[in-house]
Scaffold this active site. Structure first.
Site, mmCIF file in Angstrom:
data_model
loop_
_atom_site.group_PDB
_atom_site.id
_atom_site.type_symbol
_atom_site.label_atom_id
_atom_site.label_comp_id
_atom_site.label_asym_id
_atom_site.label_seq_id
_atom_site.Cartn_x
_atom_site.Cartn_y
_atom_site.Cartn_z
ATOM 1 N N LYS A 158 45.603 78.013 36.908
ATOM 2 C CA LYS A 158 46.601 78.959 36.391
ATOM 3 C C LYS A 158 45.943 80.278 36.017
ATOM 4 O O LYS A 158 44.804 80.291 35.543
ATOM 5 C CB LYS A 158 47.256 78.395 35.123
ATOM 6 C CG LYS A 158 48.083 77.149 35.333
ATOM 7 C CD LYS A 158 48.681 76.694 33.998
ATOM 8 C CE LYS A 158 49.785 75.691 34.213
ATOM 9 N NZ LYS A 158 50.390 75.267 32.939
ATOM 10 N N ARG A 291 59.706 86.181 22.182
ATOM 11 C CA ARG A 291 60.949 86.968 22.247
ATOM 12 C C ARG A 291 62.161 86.066 22.037
ATOM 13 O O ARG A 291 62.059 84.837 22.035
ATOM 14 C CB ARG A 291 61.067 87.580 23.643
ATOM 15 C CG ARG A 291 61.125 86.486 24.705
ATOM 16 C CD ARG A 291 61.501 86.969 26.088
ATOM 17 N NE ARG A 291 61.754 85.855 26.971
ATOM 18 C CZ ARG A 291 60.847 85.134 27.600
ATOM 19 N NH1 ARG A 291 59.554 85.388 27.429
ATOM 20 N NH2 ARG A 291 61.197 84.128 28.384
ATOM 21 N N ARG A 337 74.015 79.649 33.764
ATOM 22 C CA ARG A 337 73.800 81.080 34.021
ATOM 23 C C ARG A 337 74.646 81.504 35.223
ATOM 24 O O ARG A 337 74.422 81.040 36.349
ATOM 25 C CB ARG A 337 72.335 81.360 34.307
ATOM 26 C CG ARG A 337 71.446 81.046 33.106
ATOM 27 C CD ARG A 337 70.080 81.664 33.293
ATOM 28 N NE ARG A 337 69.168 81.220 32.251
ATOM 29 C CZ ARG A 337 67.965 81.738 32.051
ATOM 30 N NH1 ARG A 337 67.529 82.711 32.836
ATOM 31 N NH2 ARG A 337 67.191 81.291 31.088
HETATM 32 C C1 MV4 Z 1 52.376 73.077 34.845
HETATM 33 C C2 MV4 Z 1 52.998 72.139 35.707
HETATM 34 C C3 MV4 Z 1 52.390 70.921 35.872
HETATM 35 N N1 MV4 Z 1 51.220 70.641 35.245
HETATM 36 N N2 MV4 Z 1 51.229 72.746 34.217
HETATM 37 C C4 MV4 Z 1 55.294 76.703 35.733
HETATM 38 C C5 MV4 Z 1 55.629 77.869 34.881
HETATM 39 C C6 MV4 Z 1 54.597 77.933 33.850
HETATM 40 N N3 MV4 Z 1 55.193 78.358 32.632
HETATM 41 C C7 MV4 Z 1 54.012 76.584 33.768
HETATM 42 N N4 MV4 Z 1 54.467 75.895 34.936
HETATM 43 C C8 MV4 Z 1 54.036 74.651 35.217
HETATM 44 N N5 MV4 Z 1 52.898 74.271 34.600
HETATM 45 C C9 MV4 Z 1 50.670 71.560 34.440
HETATM 46 N N6 MV4 Z 1 49.530 71.271 33.837
HETATM 47 C C10 MV4 Z 1 54.198 72.505 36.316
HETATM 48 C C11 MV4 Z 1 54.723 73.779 36.080
HETATM 49 C C12 MV4 Z 1 55.986 74.045 36.722
HETATM 50 C C13 MV4 Z 1 57.148 74.228 35.972
HETATM 51 C C14 MV4 Z 1 57.163 74.230 34.587
HETATM 52 C C15 MV4 Z 1 58.313 74.428 33.868
HETATM 53 C C16 MV4 Z 1 59.507 74.613 34.529
HETATM 54 C C17 MV4 Z 1 59.530 74.621 35.877
HETATM 55 C C18 MV4 Z 1 58.378 74.437 36.631
HETATM 56 C C19 MV4 Z 1 58.415 74.430 38.018
HETATM 57 C C20 MV4 Z 1 57.273 74.252 38.737
HETATM 58 C C21 MV4 Z 1 56.054 74.064 38.087
#
Ligand code: MV4
Length: 448
Positions: A158, A291, A337
């Protein structure tokens, strides 16, 4: 209390903030671009200032113009809403340097949470559970490989400056790792001008659950329960619920307690949301939003608390009047939404609204800047309205949502209404049985 507040936003959220101000006896100043001169937020505010041409970079993000609008009108505080300048630490700092109150947390807390590596480190030290992964950033392939072996594959790279899903790369196995790391770094550099990345264990089928908090400047922090925002497409939330169908009252109290104790130690001020992934009964912090969020009304529905009013009150130095024990969660709420987009392809559909009728009745709220004859400009996001439905329990809420969707009429443009007409009849949705991948999988199945 402030006498005059400037609302540095547009659309439905500018109306929402205007409503809270009016109910508090506060005068309002709208800002707008030339494309929004006919907007409802301009009509409903006491005063308005045109801050620039249609592109947001020259209007809603134009800091000198916004500060000048405050000085010309004598507004003492700025509410940034969501998006635009709401999580811009430098803006919050400039506002402060001009003797104006930023209705939100301190620039320092905004900056901390904007750096995802620093934010994760900070909340971990404050006792919030995080996803297993690197301590800080990862730079070399060998370091990445060592950490990945330790936490186990699959892993996710990330961007530190990321958030909202941009700049993430999955490595399923050791041979994917080097390319995932290099790609994540170069994409992060291109998108954010910062190539810092970190690594986490990749959670495969989590839900997205976020906890709403409110903090005053006298050391009180309250949690307002959680929202389940798992139904999303390409990191755009589509449907949000309070509470989460996956949590019971004991789990809610537990995570709420962990979060409020942490933010108390941090000295946080204002409204905030702590986002978690939730898998196999465990919470894992991913990000904190500093926010007001689009989906705040579902929390308002089940708590009866006006979150925008409280944001304004705590920003002016007033104490929160409630205690945690006074916050009771009543029933269930769902938000849909309503975007100006095709319901299944999500292609934007700006244009003139030729017909409009808002749903009503007990437990129904419709937050929107739409009116018959309004032209949705092509320059901004496609959110045209939010349908929020509240019921005694989830089942009543779902039946009420069906009814409200049948009352809602938006003509002249395409909207996401037909998507929700289908979703409220899907068995997995009725059962609350979904995760962050459910909607995209369902859409793929539909179009196949
Ligand atoms: C992740 C994950 C799986 N494992 N972290 C996507 C947005 C960002 N805010 C964090 N995200 C994710 N982090 C780990 N360790 C999967 C996602 C993710 C996701 C998270 C929340 C809502 C929708 C999502 C869609 C795809 C991936």
């Amino acid at each position: 209390m402030f006498e005059k507040v400037l609302i540095a936003n547009r659309g439905e959220i500018a109306l929402r903030i205007n409503r809270a101000c009016k109910e508090m006896g506060i005068s309002t100043v709208a800002i707008h671009s030339t494309a929004d001169a006919e907007s409802m937020h301009v009509r409903l505010a006491d005063e308005s200032v045109c801050v620039g041409p249609p592109p947001a970079g020259q209007s809603y993000l134009n800091i000198p113009q916004i500060i000048a609008a405050c000085e010309i009108t004598g507004a003492e505080a700025i509410h940034p809403g969501y998006g635009f300048l709401s999580e811009n630490a430098r803006f919050a700092e400039i506002v402060r340097e001009h003797g104006i109150t930023f209705i939100g947390p301190t620039p320092e807390h905004i900056r901390l949470m904007g750096d995802k590596i620093a934010a994760k480190q900070a909340v971990k030290e404050l006792g919030i559970p995080t996803v297993p992964g690197s301590d800080g950033g990862v730079t070399s392939d060998t370091e990445a490989a060592r950490i990945a072996e330790e936490i186990g594959y699959p892993v996710l790279i990330k961007a530190a400056a990321g958030g909202g899903g941009r700049g993430m790369k999955v490595a399923q196995k050791p041979s994917d790792l080097s390319l995932a790391l290099a790609t994540a770094r170069s994409e992060a550099k291109a998108a954010f001008g910062d190539d810092a990345v970190y690594m986490e264990k990749y959670l495969q089928l989590p839900r997205h659950i976020e906890v709403q908090v409110l903090a005053d400047s006298h050391g009180k922090v309250l949690h307002l329960g959680e929202r389940d925002c798992s139904l999303q497409r390409r990191h755009q939330k589509v449907w949000e619920e309070a509470g989460s169908p996956a949590l019971n009252a004991a789990q809610r109290e537990e995570i709420g307690g962990v979060v409020t104790r942490a933010l108390n130690k941090l000295g946080y001020l204002g409204a905030g949301t702590i986002e978690f992934l939730f898998e196999d009964g465990r919470f894992y912090f991913i990000e904190m939003n500093t926010r007001l969020q689009v989906e705040h009304p579902v929390t308002e529905a089940i708590t009866g608390i006006d979150i925008v009013r409280e944001q304004i009150r705590v920003a002016s130095g007033s104490p929160l009047e409630l205690d945690q024990k006074d916050i009771v969660f009543e029933g269930h709420a769902i938000e849909c939404r309503i975007n100006a987009e095709n319901a299944f392809t999500f292609t934007p559909s700006p244009g003139t609204i030729t017909q409009f009728h808002a749903p009503g009745g007990l437990g129904v709220r419709f937050d929107s800047h739409m009116y018959t004859g309004y032209r949705i400009p092509p320059y901004y996001d496609s959110l045209a309205g939010k349908l929020i439905v509240h019921g005694k329990n989830r089942n009543e809420c779902l039946m009420r949502l069906r009814r409200a969707l049948d009352e809602l009429v938006v003509g002249g443009i395409e909207t996401t209404i037909p998507l929700f007409q289908k979703l409220v009849r899907e068995q997995d949705i009725l059962n609350g049985d979904y995760n962050i991948h459910w909607l995209e999988q369902w859409l793929a199945k539909k179009s196949a």
